[in-house]
Enzyme design. Structure first.
Site, short mmCIF file in Angstrom:
data_model
loop_
_atom_site.label_atom_id
_atom_site.label_comp_id
_atom_site.label_asym_id
_atom_site.label_seq_id
_atom_site.Cartn_x
_atom_site.Cartn_y
_atom_site.Cartn_z
N ASP A 73 14.70 32.99 48.16
CA ASP A 73 14.80 34.37 47.68
C ASP A 73 14.37 34.52 46.22
O ASP A 73 14.33 35.63 45.70
CB ASP A 73 16.22 34.92 47.89
CG ASP A 73 17.30 34.08 47.24
OD1 ASP A 73 17.23 32.83 47.34
OD2 ASP A 73 18.23 34.65 46.64
N HIS A 74 14.04 33.38 45.59
CA HIS A 74 13.57 33.45 44.20
C HIS A 74 12.09 33.09 44.05
O HIS A 74 11.57 33.16 42.94
CB HIS A 74 14.44 32.56 43.30
CG HIS A 74 15.83 33.08 43.17
ND1 HIS A 74 16.30 33.73 42.06
CD2 HIS A 74 16.86 33.10 44.06
CE1 HIS A 74 17.55 34.11 42.25
NE2 HIS A 74 17.92 33.74 43.46
N ASP A 216 20.90 32.19 39.48
CA ASP A 216 22.07 32.04 40.36
C ASP A 216 22.99 30.98 39.77
O ASP A 216 22.56 29.85 39.50
CB ASP A 216 21.63 31.57 41.76
CG ASP A 216 20.88 32.66 42.51
OD1 ASP A 216 20.58 33.70 41.91
OD2 ASP A 216 20.61 32.46 43.71
#
Lengths: 308, 308
Positions: A73-74, A216
């Site tokens: 997701d990054h 994160d």
């Protein structure tokens, strides 16, 4: 030139506010930081190039990309954006700062088709250090605590040493070519030898502009030295207090924890994001963060903020 | 059971109608074909999983994925969807039919994190052959002409041999357990030895349902044997006639060429898509295709069509 230095700002645009899974129209993590003469891409979740179009980001201006860690997701949107830059016939080199393995992922898919050079800089696991610095900017990385090696980033736009006092330079008839030297602290020496001190011709330097991005992370006070007193902090806030155990288990933070870091770090403003797909909206995140730190904003796709 | 066989249909949903570059809200190529007991994913451009959410596709029902070729606009969304399927803790195996190199791309990024088995089937360059077949479906692939090895696909939903005549089975008191045998052509033998011929108890078989997908291709009549007389043909139509030279140079088709293939192939209906980012809308594509083939539709994101 003097003007562009005096009015240095940062413009941050959020392209993705979602955690690992896209949900409720939220895209995975991606941010663009416009620092005037350059544009920085901070993480690049799937759909980033589509969001850049949606929010009118002229992404060919991006020369530096920062990828915090290799959870999909990054970074899953990076390959598509790089490919499109090639289709647009980009020739400018691109600097990518990311975990080492990303280079192999790019090469496997794009090695023979890229129209431009990638200058790849592997992030050193667990290290805090300056990634690059010039007379206008500094980018610094620092480790955070997550399930894979992950870095946060601190972006600094340097302010000029001094700001021109327009009335004074008119009064003392300072030539235009000398203005930049004034901003750098020099006195002015007239042809008759008279010295006009710098402080007469300028206003004092304004502080540098600093934006910090935590990526994160588990709640960790180890990042306080790197983020303290910044103008703007983005801290992930995947969960609300109801799911604080999940935050610990999955090495993420709650909104309240993000706010606690902002408070301890004495930052000016806090942005929270990276919301879990379990939440339809983020009202509870905001409510909980506000109990700890008043200057908190929940970001969503298209949110922009100018730091000046 | 008899009902589900009798009413076999195909439901096609377009998730991306754009060519190589996303533009004007159009996403790269991705389609979902719901064939009742299974769901097929046909190409998977960036943002596919986001579009699946947008259009309420229950993508955990997908068990077969078909990737026509390895240009990014046809597969960059696959890695994100696979990753999300793992986060959703999928355990069902997934079959992927694609050019061989895609397996390395998947393994490099997801080898240690997938929660399910991928059964990978490398497409044989330049070959036309049946990819898989069971009593309900057949999927066949055929080569098209593009700048990298590329396959089109033909999806067939088989109709039952016969359709139950409800009035007749009531009149002749045929037991329920025997209905499936009737659909397969058997006569019914009563306890007293009397034979009720199958044609008395059923209506004739309806023809199979066939959907053909050409992927990216230069105009080529070599595909006619594979697509002829199908119920529905999707043919790429990257350009209008104004840019027909570009179509040739880049090994794509114009809308008019797509319509010509549909006409020569005597297909029932034509869908066109894969529009170049140079076009703000697709009115001209449609107008040009309609001059050759009347049953043409320009597809866009969220377009659905039932084939029955």
């Amino acid at each position: 030139l003097a003007n562009t230095i005096i009015f240095a700002t940062m413009l941050l645009t959020i392209l993705g506010s979602s955690g690992a899974l896209p949900a409720y129209g939220r895209y995975p993590t991606c941010q663009v930081l416009d620092v005037g003469a350059d544009m920085f891409l901070i993480d690049c979740g799937e759909g980033a190039q589509i969001q850049m179009q949606q929010y009118k980001i002229r992404s060919n201006r991006i020369n530096h990309v920062f990828i915090s860690h290799l959870h999909g997701d990054h970074y899953f949107g990076l390959i598509g954006w790089l490919n499109s830059q090639s289709l647009f016939k980009r020739t400018k080199p691109l600097h990518i700062y990311a975990p080492a393995k990303l280079l192999a992922i790019i090469n496997l898919q794009l090695e023979y088709t890229l129209s431009f050079i990638i200058e790849f800089h592997a992030l050193q696991e667990g290290q805090a250090y300056t990634l690059f610095e010039n007379e206008k900017y500094q980018v610094f990385c620092f480790p955070v605590e997550h399930s894979v090696p992950t870095h946060g980033f601190r972006f600094t736009v340097k302010r000029p040493n001094n700001i021109i006092n327009k009335a004074a330079i008119t009064q003392y008839e300072i030539p235009i070519y000398y203005l930049q030297k004034l901003t750098m602290g020099n006195d002015y020496i007239k042809q008759d030898g008279t010295i006009i001190p710098n402080h007469v011709l300028t206003f004092p330097k304004k502080p540098d502009l600093v934006y910090c991005y935590t990526a994160d992370t588990l709640y960790t006070e180890s990042i306080l030295p790197y983020i303290s007193h910044c103008n703007l902090l983005y801290h992930e806030a995947t969960y609300t207090e109801e799911h604080s155990q999940l935050a610990t288990d999955r090495q993420h933070s709650t909104a309240k924890q993000a706010a606690t870091i902002a408070k301890l770090g004495m930052v000016q403003q806090l942005l929270i994001g990276h919301y879990s797909s379990k939440y339809k909206n983020t009202q509870q995140h905001l409510a909980e963060a506000l109990t700890v730190f008043e200057q908190t904003t929940c970001v969503h796709e298209g949110y922009t903020i100018e730091i000046k």
